[in-house]
Design an enzyme around this catalytic site. Structure first.
Site, PDB file in Angstrom:
ATOM      1  N   SER A 220       0.924  -1.113   0.021  1.00 20.41           N
ATOM      2  CA  SER A 220      -0.024  -0.114  -0.194  1.00 20.41           C
ATOM      3  C   SER A 220       0.883   1.200   0.014  1.00 20.41           C
ATOM      4  O   SER A 220       1.978   1.284   0.501  1.00 20.41           O
ATOM      5  CB  SER A 220      -0.815  -0.081   1.033  1.00 20.41           C
ATOM      6  OG  SER A 220      -1.591   1.247   1.313  1.00 20.41           O
ATOM      7  N   TYR A 233      -0.705  -0.358  10.639  1.00 19.68           N
ATOM      8  CA  TYR A 233      -0.933  -0.792   9.253  1.00 19.68           C
ATOM      9  C   TYR A 233       0.341  -0.204   8.332  1.00 19.68           C
ATOM     10  O   TYR A 233       0.872  -0.896   7.443  1.00 19.68           O
ATOM     11  CB  TYR A 233      -1.989  -0.324   8.623  1.00 19.68           C
ATOM     12  CG  TYR A 233      -2.711  -0.712   7.236  1.00 19.68           C
ATOM     13  CD1 TYR A 233      -3.392  -1.922   7.112  1.00 19.68           C
ATOM     14  CD2 TYR A 233      -2.568   0.121   6.228  1.00 19.68           C
ATOM     15  CE1 TYR A 233      -3.437  -2.328   5.797  1.00 19.68           C
ATOM     16  CE2 TYR A 233      -2.778  -0.285   4.969  1.00 19.68           C
ATOM     17  CZ  TYR A 233      -3.189  -1.571   4.844  1.00 19.68           C
ATOM     18  OH  TYR A 233      -3.693  -1.920   3.434  1.00 19.68           O
TER      19      TYR A 233
END
Length: 363
Positions: A220, A233
């Site tokens: 990501s 994350y």
């Protein structure tokens, strides 16, 4: 009343259907395409325009420049990723972690319909039930023993894996001070450590195979940018991006028949980030899973290594980190990057209840 979500709600805007990515796509297939560029001087010639006329010279110069850019891009990709491997879908055994929903499920269903053998590893049941050519294995990818057990079952039932797509992910969506240590450990185990488990389990068989294989890592842009409410994350995604690059370097030296694909998308319109408001719908549009799936499938089908970034800013985000820190702070503030998670609901933390006739959403 429970509900599943497929598209995050976004702010209404008159230009909602438009984005910079759409404009770039149109330009790449028209003004910046060699075929279209060379049509212009040919049209001038069809009108009996002399070769030394200014419009003719300008159009030929532009077409030559565009053609050279396309040639350079092809050479650049070959130097970066090497020769492609041969792919026969009837012989491919594709492993997809987190394939019970979202992007993973979409890729699994496409390959299943096209005749490949697909194994989905997930702790949840598949949202679409049974899919043709897809075998579901209940597996917690944070558990080494479960992965080893499932790997043996896949080898027995389907054959030797040739493609591994590490797609499993969870989002806690809390500030670091509000997270329990158990939540941090679960997030890092799922988003980072599980990649090492699956690679250590499935990669050796690919390394022994003469036909090689393909490893896909779904990371990501948050791993490069970071964002408030996403400390765990972001750390995990930064970790798997670095891991993938290091692994690609190792495989290039020792097992050049194995291809590697790194995927770094922006916000996907999947339930994982349901409720998150994209900072800017024009410059940072929400990415549809089908668009990312097409790029991943194309790379696997063609036997290519690749670096896939979507939308446009995801392919240039590394340049952000070379800006002066003050400018970076201004950009973050203008983009709203660190306030986007305030409306986060997520896939697992959503519940609907009616209270006094009002629909309440919460954790």
């Amino acid at each position: 009343m429970n509900a599943r979500y497929t598209t995050p709600p976004q702010r209404d805007s008159w230009f909602a259907p438009l984005s910079i990515d759409m404009f770039i796509k149109v330009l790449k297939t028209s003004f910046f395409h060699p075929f279209v560029a060379w049509i212009i001087p040919l049209c001038f010639r069809a009108q009996n325009m002399y070769w030394d006329a200014t419009p003719m010279l300008v159009s030929i110069g532009w077409a030559s420049l565009i053609s050279l850019a396309w040639i350079f891009n092809a050479i650049n990709n070959r130097l970066a990723f090497g020769m492609p491997r041969e792919v026969d879908l009837s012989e491919e055994v594709i492993i997809i972690t987190g394939g019970a929903s979202g992007l993973g499920l979409l890729i699994a269903e496409v390959y299943g319909m096209r005749g490949a053998t697909v194994a989905v590893l997930d702790v949840k049941e598949m949202e679409s039930g049974e899919a043709r050519g897809v075998t579901y294995y209940k597996c917690d990818v944070t558990d080494k023993a479960q992965i080893a057990r499932v790997a043996a079952e896949i080898e027995r039932d389907l054959g030797t894996p040739t493609v591994l797509i590490n797609n499993a992910a969870i989002v806690i969506g809390k500030r670091l001070l509000d997270m329990e240590i158990e939540e941090v450990e679960k997030s890092l185990a799922t988003n980072l450590i599980s990649h090492f488990y699956t690679l250590k389990t499935f990669l050796p068989a690919m390394a022994r195979s003469e036909s090689g294989g393909t490893v896909v890592t779904v990371s990501s842009v948050i791993g490069q940018l970071g964002a408030a409410h996403l400390t765990d994350y972001a750390a995990a995604k930064a970790g798997i991006t670095a891991m993938h690059k290091s692994l690609a370097a190792e495989l290039h030296e020792t097992h050049p028949q194995i291809r590697t694909v790194l995927v770094t998308p922006g916000q996907l319109s999947t339930p994982l980030f349901y409720g998150v408001q994209t900072p800017n719908a024009f410059l940072a549009p929400v990415v549809e899973p089908v668009d990312v799936a097409k790029e991943i499938i194309s790379a696997i089908d063609n036997g290519h290594s690749a670096a896939i970034g979507m939308p446009l800013y995801a392919r240039w985000v590394e340049w952000y980190n070379v800006l002066p820190l003050g400018i970076q702070a201004v950009v973050r503030s203008l983009a709203g990057l660190d306030v986007a998670m305030r409306t986060f609901i997520g896939r697992e933390g959503t519940r609907h209840s009616e209270k006094n006739g009002v629909l309440i959403q919460g954790f």
